[in-house]
Design a protein around this motif. Structure first.
Motif, mmCIF file in Angstrom:
data_model
loop_
_atom_site.group_PDB
_atom_site.id
_atom_site.type_symbol
_atom_site.label_atom_id
_atom_site.label_comp_id
_atom_site.label_asym_id
_atom_site.label_seq_id
_atom_site.Cartn_x
_atom_site.Cartn_y
_atom_site.Cartn_z
ATOM 1 N N PRO A 1 9.340 -12.413 -10.236
ATOM 2 C CA PRO A 1 9.530 -11.976 -8.850
ATOM 3 C C PRO A 1 8.771 -12.885 -7.879
ATOM 4 N N ASP A 2 9.271 -12.973 -6.666
ATOM 5 C CA ASP A 2 8.659 -13.855 -5.662
ATOM 6 C C ASP A 2 7.194 -13.514 -5.406
ATOM 7 N N ASN A 3 6.882 -12.223 -5.473
ATOM 8 C CA ASN A 3 5.509 -11.812 -5.138
ATOM 9 C C ASN A 3 4.627 -11.664 -6.374
ATOM 10 N N GLU A 4 5.028 -12.297 -7.476
ATOM 11 C CA GLU A 4 4.216 -12.212 -8.692
ATOM 12 C C GLU A 4 2.816 -12.752 -8.391
ATOM 13 N N GLY A 5 1.815 -12.012 -8.746
ATOM 14 C CA GLY A 5 0.435 -12.412 -8.444
ATOM 15 C C GLY A 5 -0.023 -11.805 -7.132
ATOM 16 N N ILE A 6 0.662 -12.166 -6.053
ATOM 17 C CA ILE A 6 0.279 -11.665 -4.727
ATOM 18 C C ILE A 6 0.312 -10.137 -4.691
ATOM 19 N N ALA A 7 1.328 -9.562 -5.345
ATOM 20 C CA ALA A 7 1.452 -8.097 -5.342
ATOM 21 C C ALA A 7 0.207 -7.456 -5.954
ATOM 22 N N GLY A 8 -0.295 -8.064 -7.019
ATOM 23 C CA GLY A 8 -1.526 -7.555 -7.633
ATOM 24 C C GLY A 8 -2.692 -7.643 -6.673
ATOM 25 N N GLY A 9 -2.736 -8.756 -5.927
ATOM 26 C CA GLY A 9 -3.790 -8.933 -4.933
ATOM 27 C C GLY A 9 -3.695 -7.892 -3.834
ATOM 28 N N GLU A 10 -2.464 -7.605 -3.421
ATOM 29 C CA GLU A 10 -2.279 -6.650 -2.322
ATOM 30 C C GLU A 10 -2.690 -5.240 -2.711
ATOM 31 N N ILE A 11 -2.366 -4.856 -3.935
ATOM 32 C CA ILE A 11 -2.719 -3.496 -4.345
ATOM 33 C C ILE A 11 -4.245 -3.376 -4.455
ATOM 34 N N SER A 12 -4.854 -4.477 -4.843
ATOM 35 C CA SER A 12 -6.302 -4.509 -4.958
ATOM 36 C C SER A 12 -6.956 -4.475 -3.575
ATOM 37 N N ILE A 13 -6.369 -5.191 -2.623
ATOM 38 C CA ILE A 13 -6.862 -5.174 -1.245
ATOM 39 C C ILE A 13 -6.808 -3.747 -0.709
ATOM 40 N N ARG A 14 -5.710 -3.062 -1.009
ATOM 41 C CA ARG A 14 -5.573 -1.693 -0.513
ATOM 42 C C ARG A 14 -6.649 -0.784 -1.118
ATOM 43 N N ASP A 15 -6.879 -0.954 -2.419
ATOM 44 C CA ASP A 15 -7.928 -0.155 -3.071
ATOM 45 C C ASP A 15 -9.295 -0.482 -2.479
ATOM 46 N N ASN A 16 -9.551 -1.775 -2.275
ATOM 47 C CA ASN A 16 -10.830 -2.173 -1.674
ATOM 48 C C ASN A 16 -10.997 -1.560 -0.292
ATOM 49 N N ASN A 17 -9.904 -1.519 0.460
ATOM 50 C CA ASN A 17 -9.998 -0.986 1.814
ATOM 51 C C ASN A 17 -10.183 0.526 1.836
ATOM 52 N N THR A 18 -9.630 1.204 0.829
ATOM 53 C CA THR A 18 -9.870 2.650 0.734
ATOM 54 C C THR A 18 -11.364 2.891 0.528
ATOM 55 N N THR A 19 -11.957 2.101 -0.365
ATOM 56 C CA THR A 19 -13.399 2.183 -0.562
ATOM 57 C C THR A 19 -14.128 1.690 0.683
ATOM 58 N N GLY A 20 -13.593 0.628 1.285
ATOM 59 C CA GLY A 20 -14.207 0.020 2.463
ATOM 60 C C GLY A 20 -14.338 0.967 3.634
ATOM 61 N N ARG A 21 -13.433 1.944 3.700
ATOM 62 C CA ARG A 21 -13.503 2.965 4.759
ATOM 63 C C ARG A 21 -14.865 3.635 4.781
ATOM 64 N N PHE A 22 -15.404 3.857 3.585
ATOM 65 C CA PHE A 22 -16.683 4.558 3.488
ATOM 66 C C PHE A 22 -17.861 3.636 3.749
ATOM 67 N N LEU A 23 -17.629 2.332 3.650
ATOM 68 C CA LEU A 23 -18.733 1.381 3.743
ATOM 69 C C LEU A 23 -18.596 0.432 4.927
ATOM 70 N N LYS A 24 -17.583 0.678 5.756
ATOM 71 C CA LYS A 24 -17.311 -0.188 6.899
ATOM 72 C C LYS A 24 -17.067 -1.624 6.444
ATOM 73 N N GLN A 25 -16.163 -1.766 5.526
ATOM 74 C CA GLN A 25 -15.781 -3.095 5.058
ATOM 75 C C GLN A 25 -14.262 -3.188 5.097
ATOM 76 N N GLU A 26 -13.788 -4.342 5.516
ATOM 77 C CA GLU A 26 -12.339 -4.509 5.592
ATOM 78 C C GLU A 26 -11.941 -5.807 4.922
ATOM 79 N N PHE A 27 -11.036 -5.691 3.977
ATOM 80 C CA PHE A 27 -10.606 -6.852 3.201
ATOM 81 C C PHE A 27 -9.203 -7.271 3.617
ATOM 82 N N SER A 28 -8.944 -8.566 3.542
ATOM 83 C CA SER A 28 -7.584 -9.034 3.802
ATOM 84 C C SER A 28 -7.296 -10.203 2.881
ATOM 85 N N LEU A 29 -6.023 -10.437 2.671
ATOM 86 C CA LEU A 29 -5.594 -11.513 1.779
ATOM 87 C C LEU A 29 -4.731 -12.484 2.564
ATOM 88 N N GLU A 30 -5.167 -13.709 2.644
ATOM 89 C CA GLU A 30 -4.298 -14.721 3.235
ATOM 90 C C GLU A 30 -3.704 -15.541 2.106
#
Lengths: 326, 423
Positions: free
Chosen positions: B83-112
């Protein structure tokens, strides 16, 4: 009709009491994650009495405070099933949110707090009116659920976020988020509310937290000769009513650790079946049961003697366990 | 909050200033209507800047992902197109998980993300991203491009995560202090397989190797692993029947595998040119293992143990496809960075890197054991799945293979074997 039912149940109950040799007999219910069943074991002779078909991937299991109903998280059915303990018939299904894994009742008996593993939520359900009261966003993969004895503080652990989230049960606001070690699986308050025990499966320790200050008092680590440190994976925790001892299931280490709940020192390791996850006391707390997921059995521990006295075969992947007076 | 920026914007304010200036000029000449419009916009900007001020105490942690496809697999079976997003999709789901945790710690992650053509220079892209304030990079590039970037970034506040390059040399003589290896080395893969073969007592191995450099390296690693775990290469042949074996394999493979007494046929065909066509065509009824047949991998769609069912279902829900090994190999570094930020309660590069390289780091990677880095070459220790197309067969290390530090160190080059000198 309800009168008839009540009468029938009454008669049935009297019958059972008469038939039972021991006045203290009770029943043990075990969810079998891969069999979609609940094994019902009678304490009188530790015999399997019945195997009950339930929803898909049953995990968390508990009894209502009046002991009349058995609640089962049917994770893959996205539902909590309610069984009448007297008839073992499904009486209703509670709205649970997706993928319910573990849950806990308010000390008053209602509402029910459910960890929705797939949706980063804790769902609050009124079990009498079948109504969702609230959804509380928490960390990633919520699992462990503990409630303070006064019912004011709910604690949820999130397995990927690695936190114990303190939730105010009146406002549903998060009041504190305590970072613990990797994959917190279980949360349990001591009966006097002075300690909160949180197990970290991958972190390999149990954090004992002071609920008042939300500070970690101690991280209890484990050491079993001949077992690699990575295999010491704490999951289920139970603290005795008198606050003297705590039991910690150590997963693939196949041991239940006995911890002095006052000094927070490990006193003993009991060899049980393979991949031990959850624990449950008998109603009188004389016995403790451990679910052994790989050996497909439960181990019965004599709490006073700290000895494993027997194992009873269950279905495949026994997950949760609860016991109720007959 | 999900950030999947195609273009990472590190400085929003200059952009807003330009807008205001333009507007001030416009305001001078235009009608009352425009002034009204302007006040509305000003309110908008005001609200935006209040928001930006409120967001000031949020630690922003952007992560760069640079992917350069070096060699396109042939898709000979015409089935499993990546798939076109092979690899990136894994990164995105991880970014989302990090941001859920980040809500509690005032941290925001992004993937370029940057997907580069074969002839592009990944170093140039890396420097552009670094100029925008990115310190953590996940690389899906060849070994040479990786080393070029690592050397250019030496001594700077930049840390790389090698997501896909399996070359042993990157963990040995060509190791770098600023490169953490998420991808297992070839030796880890072949050791995982060799342990399984040893446990099954399938000792006589017939090695078939393709012509590509990767195949030769895999074969070399396999030979070493066989020796390490008591296997014996009883025969070794190069596959020389040309690229497309679909219509010829039935005729060629029986003769090719005749007259050898062996337990399993071991294939070294990394991009999948001929390996799939060996099964059922051998002279004797024999199993296929290696790059095809029973193969080592970091992830598989049928892996459900140790809580992985949860990650799998989150992934399918979001991307409407199954999670692949490359998705996992991008998930893991993003999650590691998230873990470093959470544990240090900081977005500071120095603190986070010290944690990632420290003794306390561990990643819950859905493999039943904590994943940690080997501090002598920054390779991630991890169990390896042994898979066949529709099922997980086993997980290595196999029971009984012990090690004084960690059972995971029975996979891949150990400390005393390494040629790595970190500096």
């Amino acid at each position: 009709m309800s009168l008839m039912k009540g009468l029938k149940a009454g008669v049935f109950a009297i019958g059972l009491v008469c038939a039972s040799a021991s006045a203290e007999a009770y029943k043990i219910y075990v969810t079998n994650e891969k069999d979609n069943t609940v094994t019902v074991i009678n304490s009188d002779g530790w015999k399997v009495e019945q195997t009950l078909n339930v929803g898909q991937r049953p995990r968390g299991i508990l009894l209502t405070k009046d002991g009349k109903y058995l609640l089962v998280c049917a994770s893959d059915d996205d539902a909590v099933q309610v069984f009448d303990v007297a008839t073992l018939k499904l009486v209703k299904t509670l709205p649970s949110g997706p993928d319910p894994e573990l849950f806990i009742l308010h000390p008053s008996g209602n509402p029910l707090y459910i960890a929705n593993e797939d949706d980063n939520l804790v769902t609050v359900v009124d079990i009498v009116n079948n109504k969702v009261l609230a959804e509380v966003p928490v960390g990633v993969e919520p699992e462990g659920m503990g409630i303070s004895p006064d019912g004011k503080v709910l604690v949820n652990t999130s397995e990927t976020t690695n936190m114990a989230h303190f939730i105010d049960t009146t406002t549903y606001e998060l009041t504190a988020n305590v970072l613990v070690d990797s994959r917190p699986r279980f949360a349990q308050f001591s009966y006097d509310g002075s300690q909160l025990w949180v197990s970290s499966e991958i972190g390999g320790n149990v954090a004992v937290i002071d609920p008042a200050t939300q500070k970690i008092i101690k991280k209890i680590t484990f050491d079993v000769p001949g077992v690699t440190p990575e295999a010491l994976q704490p999951v289920g925790v139970r603290v005795t009513k008198d606050g003297a001892k705590a039991f910690v299931a150590l997963g693939p280490a196949n041991r239940v650790a006995v911890v002095n709940a006052k000094t927070l020192e490990v006193e003993k390791y009991l060899l049980v079946g393979q991949r031990v996850w959850q624990l449950g006391f008998s109603p009188d707390q004389k016995h403790l049961f451990s679910t052994n997921g790989v050996s497909n059995d439960i181990s019965i521990i004599d709490v006073a003697k700290l000895k494993v006295i027997k194992s009873v075969r269950t279905g495949r992947f026994p997950w949760g366990v609860v016991a109720t007076p007959d | 909050m999900i950030s999947n920026n195609n273009k990472f914007i590190s400085a929003n304010l200059p952009w807003i200033n330009i807008q205001i200036n333009t507007h001030k000029i416009m305001e001078f000449f235009k009608s009352i209507l425009l002034i009204l419009f302007r006040s509305w916009l000003t309110v908008g900007i005001f609200m935006y800047s209040t928001h930006a001020n409120a967001a000031d105490d949020i630690a922003k942690i952007p992560i760069g992902y640079i992917s350069q496809q070096v060699e396109t697999p042939p898709n000979l079976s015409n089935l499993d197109v990546a798939p076109d997003n092979e690899g990136i999709a894994g990164g995105e789901i991880s970014i989302r998980d990090n941001n859920t945790t980040g809500r509690f710690l005032k941290q925001e992650f992004s993937l370029e993300t940057a997907i580069l053509p074969k002839d592009a220079d990944p170093l140039k892209t890396m420097e552009e991203m670094a100029a925008e304030g990115i310190h953590f990079f996940i690389l899906d590039v060849g070994a040479d491009a990786l080393l070029k970037m690592a050397d250019a970034a030496k001594g700077r506040e930049i840390l790389f995560f090698n997501a896909t390059a399996t070359d042993n040399r990157l963990r040995s003589q060509d190791c770098r202090a600023n490169v953490m290896h998420i991808a297992p080395s070839r030796s880890m893969y072949t050791d995982a397989l060799a342990q399984f073969l040893a446990r099954k007592r399938w000792r006589k191995l017939f090695l078939v190797t393709g012509k590509r450099p990767g195949d030769v390296l895999f074969a070399a690693a396999m030979k070493k692993s066989a020796k390490k775990f008591g296997g014996k290469i009883v025969a070794e042949k190069e596959w020389a029947f040309g690229p497309d074996a679909r219509r010829t394999a039935q005729a060629e493979v029986p003769a090719f595998t005749q007259d050898v007494d062996y337990d399993v046929l071991l294939v070294a065909d990394e991009i999948g040119i001929f390996g799939e066509y060996l099964a059922y065509r051998t002279w004797q009824p024999r199993l296929i293992v290696g790059t095809q047949g029973l193969s080592p991998s970091t992830w598989h769609r049928t892996h459900e143990q140790w809580g992985s069912a949860q990650l799998q279902s989150r992934f399918v829900k979001r991307f409407k496809r199954r999670m692949r090994a490359k998705d996992y190999q991008v998930w893991a570094p993003v999650r590691s960075i998230g873990e470093a930020a959470a544990r240090t309660n900081s977005g500071d590069f120095g603190k986070m890197t010290a944690y990632l390289k420290g003794d306390d780091f561990e990643l819950a990677g859905f493999k039943g054991l904590p994943l940690t880095f080997r501090n002598w070459n920054w390779q991630l220790r991890q169990p390896i799945l042994l898979i066949q197309p529709q099922a997980l067969v086993s997980v290595s290390p196999q029971e009984g293979f012990l090690h004084e530090v960690s059972v995971l160190d029975t996979l891949g080059e150990d400390r005393r074997e390494t040629g790595c000198k970190l500096n």
